[in-house]
Design an enzyme around this catalytic site. Sequence first.
Site, PDB file in Angstrom:
ATOM      1  N   ASP A  33       0.790  -1.258  -0.211  1.00  0.00           N
ATOM      2  CA  ASP A  33      -0.190   0.038  -0.007  1.00  0.00           C
ATOM      3  C   ASP A  33       0.937   1.336  -0.042  1.00  0.00           C
ATOM      4  O   ASP A  33       0.547   2.207  -0.700  1.00  0.00           O
ATOM      5  CB  ASP A  33      -0.722   0.105   1.263  1.00  0.00           C
ATOM      6  CG  ASP A  33      -1.977  -0.993   1.265  1.00  0.00           C
ATOM      7  OD1 ASP A  33      -2.060  -1.751   0.023  1.00  0.00           O
ATOM      8  OD2 ASP A  33      -2.772  -0.961   1.980  1.00  0.00           O
ATOM      9  N   TYR A  36       2.376   2.103  -3.211  1.00  0.00           N
ATOM     10  CA  TYR A  36       1.181   2.480  -4.097  1.00  0.00           C
ATOM     11  C   TYR A  36       0.991   3.842  -3.948  1.00  0.00           C
ATOM     12  O   TYR A  36       0.652   4.842  -4.568  1.00  0.00           O
ATOM     13  CB  TYR A  36      -0.051   1.571  -4.129  1.00  0.00           C
ATOM     14  CG  TYR A  36      -1.135   2.011  -4.808  1.00  0.00           C
ATOM     15  CD1 TYR A  36      -1.292   1.575  -6.164  1.00  0.00           C
ATOM     16  CD2 TYR A  36      -2.103   2.697  -4.319  1.00  0.00           C
ATOM     17  CE1 TYR A  36      -2.588   2.116  -6.932  1.00  0.00           C
ATOM     18  CE2 TYR A  36      -3.294   3.259  -5.204  1.00  0.00           C
ATOM     19  CZ  TYR A  36      -3.619   2.834  -6.135  1.00  0.00           C
ATOM     20  OH  TYR A  36      -4.400   3.247  -7.007  1.00  0.00           O
ATOM     21  N   SER A  82     -34.299  -7.047 -19.398  1.00  0.00           N
ATOM     22  CA  SER A  82     -34.030  -7.882 -18.417  1.00  0.00           C
ATOM     23  C   SER A  82     -34.377  -9.587 -18.841  1.00  0.00           C
ATOM     24  O   SER A  82     -34.657  -9.727 -19.819  1.00  0.00           O
ATOM     25  CB  SER A  82     -35.141  -7.482 -17.266  1.00  0.00           C
ATOM     26  OG  SER A  82     -36.385  -7.873 -17.674  1.00  0.00           O
ATOM     27  N   LEU A  83     -34.279 -10.281 -17.910  1.00  0.00           N
ATOM     28  CA  LEU A  83     -34.056 -11.660 -18.145  1.00  0.00           C
ATOM     29  C   LEU A  83     -35.393 -12.347 -17.578  1.00  0.00           C
ATOM     30  O   LEU A  83     -35.926 -11.784 -16.813  1.00  0.00           O
ATOM     31  CB  LEU A  83     -32.863 -12.415 -17.039  1.00  0.00           C
ATOM     32  CG  LEU A  83     -31.371 -12.104 -17.816  1.00  0.00           C
ATOM     33  CD1 LEU A  83     -30.562 -12.536 -16.840  1.00  0.00           C
ATOM     34  CD2 LEU A  83     -31.282 -12.687 -19.298  1.00  0.00           C
ATOM     35  N   LYS A 116     -25.666 -15.427 -11.190  1.00  0.00           N
ATOM     36  CA  LYS A 116     -26.663 -14.108 -11.183  1.00  0.00           C
ATOM     37  C   LYS A 116     -26.204 -13.211  -9.964  1.00  0.00           C
ATOM     38  O   LYS A 116     -26.493 -13.765  -8.735  1.00  0.00           O
ATOM     39  CB  LYS A 116     -27.947 -14.725 -11.219  1.00  0.00           C
ATOM     40  CG  LYS A 116     -28.813 -13.319 -11.321  1.00  0.00           C
ATOM     41  CD  LYS A 116     -30.259 -13.653 -11.841  1.00  0.00           C
ATOM     42  CE  LYS A 116     -31.283 -12.718 -12.143  1.00  0.00           C
ATOM     43  NZ  LYS A 116     -31.251 -11.596 -11.116  1.00  0.00           N
ATOM     44  N   ASP A 118     -26.680 -10.131  -7.554  1.00  0.00           N
ATOM     45  CA  ASP A 118     -27.561  -9.328  -6.801  1.00  0.00           C
ATOM     46  C   ASP A 118     -27.087  -7.734  -6.688  1.00  0.00           C
ATOM     47  O   ASP A 118     -26.757  -7.417  -5.531  1.00  0.00           O
ATOM     48  CB  ASP A 118     -28.242  -9.732  -5.620  1.00  0.00           C
ATOM     49  CG  ASP A 118     -29.567  -9.391  -5.195  1.00  0.00           C
ATOM     50  OD1 ASP A 118     -30.163  -8.890  -6.320  1.00  0.00           O
ATOM     51  OD2 ASP A 118     -29.884  -9.435  -4.044  1.00  0.00           O
ATOM     52  N   ARG A 137     -29.773   0.987 -15.681  1.00  0.00           N
ATOM     53  CA  ARG A 137     -30.664   0.554 -16.822  1.00  0.00           C
ATOM     54  C   ARG A 137     -31.927   1.342 -16.941  1.00  0.00           C
ATOM     55  O   ARG A 137     -32.572   1.344 -18.039  1.00  0.00           O
ATOM     56  CB  ARG A 137     -30.988  -1.003 -16.330  1.00  0.00           C
ATOM     57  CG  ARG A 137     -31.746  -1.643 -17.148  1.00  0.00           C
ATOM     58  CD  ARG A 137     -31.896  -3.367 -16.965  1.00  0.00           C
ATOM     59  NE  ARG A 137     -33.209  -3.431 -16.071  1.00  0.00           N
ATOM     60  CZ  ARG A 137     -34.269  -3.831 -16.975  1.00  0.00           C
ATOM     61  NH1 ARG A 137     -34.419  -3.747 -17.972  1.00  0.00           N
ATOM     62  NH2 ARG A 137     -35.319  -3.791 -16.122  1.00  0.00           N
ATOM     63  N   LYS A 291     -27.010 -18.633 -20.923  1.00  0.00           N
ATOM     64  CA  LYS A 291     -27.005 -17.770 -22.186  1.00  0.00           C
ATOM     65  C   LYS A 291     -26.376 -18.796 -23.246  1.00  0.00           C
ATOM     66  O   LYS A 291     -25.624 -19.395 -23.007  1.00  0.00           O
ATOM     67  CB  LYS A 291     -25.869 -16.545 -21.981  1.00  0.00           C
ATOM     68  CG  LYS A 291     -26.124 -15.713 -20.896  1.00  0.00           C
ATOM     69  CD  LYS A 291     -25.263 -14.698 -20.531  1.00  0.00           C
ATOM     70  CE  LYS A 291     -25.384 -13.896 -19.565  1.00  0.00           C
ATOM     71  NZ  LYS A 291     -24.456 -12.697 -19.116  1.00  0.00           N
ATOM     72  N   LYS A 315     -33.691 -18.701 -10.823  1.00  0.00           N
ATOM     73  CA  LYS A 315     -33.490 -18.088  -9.394  1.00  0.00           C
ATOM     74  C   LYS A 315     -33.643 -19.227  -8.188  1.00  0.00           C
ATOM     75  O   LYS A 315     -34.757 -20.118  -8.276  1.00  0.00           O
ATOM     76  CB  LYS A 315     -34.684 -17.086  -8.888  1.00  0.00           C
ATOM     77  CG  LYS A 315     -34.466 -16.087 -10.118  1.00  0.00           C
ATOM     78  CD  LYS A 315     -33.959 -14.547  -9.555  1.00  0.00           C
ATOM     79  CE  LYS A 315     -35.207 -13.632  -8.925  1.00  0.00           C
ATOM     80  NZ  LYS A 315     -34.686 -12.447  -8.326  1.00  0.00           N
TER      81      LYS A 315
END
Length: 667
Positions: A33, A36, A82-83, A116, A118, A137, A291, A315
């Site tokens: 850190d 950095y 959406s799905l 998926k 959330d 969206r 998909k 789901k």
Amino acid sequence: MHEKDKKKMEKLKDEIRRHDFLYYVEDRPGISDRDYDRLMQDLKDLEGKYPQWVTPDSPTQRVGGKASENFRGVAHKVPMLSLDNTYNLEELKEFHNRVAKNLGREDRIEYVVELKFDGLAVTLTYENGSLVQGATRGDGKEGEDITVGLKTIRSIPLSIPMEQEPFKIIEVRGEVFMNREAFARLNETREAEGEPPFANPRNAAAGSIRLLDPAITASRPLDIFVYNIGYMDVIPFKTHWEALKKLQSLGFKTNKERKLCKSFDETLALIERWKTEKNKLPYYVDGLVIKVNSFKDRLKLGATNKHPRWAAAFKYEAEQTSTRILDIKCQVGRTGSITPVAVLEPVFLSGSTVSRATLHNEDEIRNKDIRVGDTVIVQKAGEIIPQVVKVENPAGTRRRKTFRMPDRCPVCASPLSRPEGDAVWRCDNSACPAQLKERLLHFASRNAMDIDHLGSAVIEQLVEGGRVKTFADLYTLTLEELVPLERLAEKSAQNLIDALEASKKAGPARLLHALGIRHVGQRAAMVLAQTFRTLDKLQVTRFEELESVMEIGPTIAESFREFMDKKENRNELDRLKQLGLLVELEKTETSTVLEGKQFVLTGTLESLTRDQAREKIVALGGRITSSVSKKTDYVVAGADPGSKLDKAKKLEVKILREAEFKGLIEG
Ligand code: IVH
């Protein structure tokens, strides 16, 4: 010399980008850190020297930008659909059958199965390799511009390497989310601040990204997984699998748990596997996305006006289990709020053993008629905080009496009160040890006075021993008193004394936040301190004046006044001041040329942020208020002004364009 510095800046930027990628995307830090921070400081120094060379994609530019007044509408070039959700294997099988029918073949259908997440769906547009816009969206056709907030997420690249690429424009889509740990921590802080906790990580992510202040968004640990391409001017690949690999090599954070399935049956095994495995992930997953892999197949399948026909979500049901309530206990929060909590017979649920569930408040218990001894169904809301769904006693159970809230505080025995219209009972004794401990913890916390080594074990002993009754008492502690405390070695005792001493310089904004006044969070404290500059002045500022300040409003103003009207609070502030705490903003160059002048800002200013504008106006004796009235002297109108401009015209208030405003504050 100049050219050499310019080269150095480019090199530093590349180096920092590489380390951001390693740390935030790959999760394997490349340097310490400290090293950095050093790179970052070097870059900042050079950018300070050559402001003309600061590029929008510089790693220093993640926090900043101009938070627009409203989140501007953005029309999506390609709709964000959406799905279609499926909840069981039959429904999923129907999805596959439709795909097979429409493609006219049963076999050689490849699927990519992804988790998926959330969170909040977003789209990121890159032109010639630079991030130019980020949006939500929305309704699928039009979303909101949230570029400023998204830029603070360090796993989102501000630029992508384009040397080898045939395309110029790419729009990538993904999910912004908050992991389990960050979500839990954020909610703890919110509850400590008297704010309602977020119900689930999705709300937490959405709420954080929509904050007006990018500095506060940056302090919330948001992350992203990129999972789709929305638009590209040239599409150089044939499958989704290749596309994800490309996104990954461009520096985007993709999820590594994805799988390429050669047949539908392979997807079923994954559904079984993730049902329980998902609970072990550090982030929340509520299902899987299936998909079709081939873009040619996707094109053939097309979409309805809501969902693509080439993808479906599976789901998982929220896991529930049954257990017994052994007891109902009441917890005391920092503001004295009393929260009833069910003590459960320990039971395993969604990845962990659960032994407590929040019952929220008295009404919730009454509505669900929850009693000690009952058998209840529990579930994790958003898969985290256990909740009691309902009572389900076996037939013939003899139930105990209905639960009654105690009329006295379980810790200090003071009478409790429940103000009308409020769902929560409170202990009004501000000296209640339970409240005091919580208040001290908040006082010492990182965003407040940032007092290292003052953790709950130490606070517990100081409060129990009666040694610390107020914040000011902390600053009278001596090394001799601290050393004998349990779990505090001599070295840490000295460190604590040093940390207390250092915290005296925290300044009025942090101090105001640390006092834990209801509704006065980090941002409100900062605005109040910047506007009024000293705590002495703030103590005597009237409600009307507080309320009129931009971003303050009646709730904060009322709570603030209520706090300051209590004599013990004013005494406490006096004591803190006498003990050497900084209660004034450091003197900047001040003048009185704008004494008493009221400003309203609308639209986006090009050359300075709202906070910078406020600082300038206040330094010259003026004030920024939230709404236009006859008392307003100037309305400063930036790009895309809102309705405030119309109101200014109607009331014939003087309108300043950005250049005129700059003339006023600089001249
Ligand atoms: S693909 C056209 N992949 O779930 C479909 N979505 O209703 C594009 N989500 O709005 C979405 N994880 O917010 C896709 N791996 C994933 C996802 C995912 C979460 C969200 C996304 C979308 C919603 C579906």
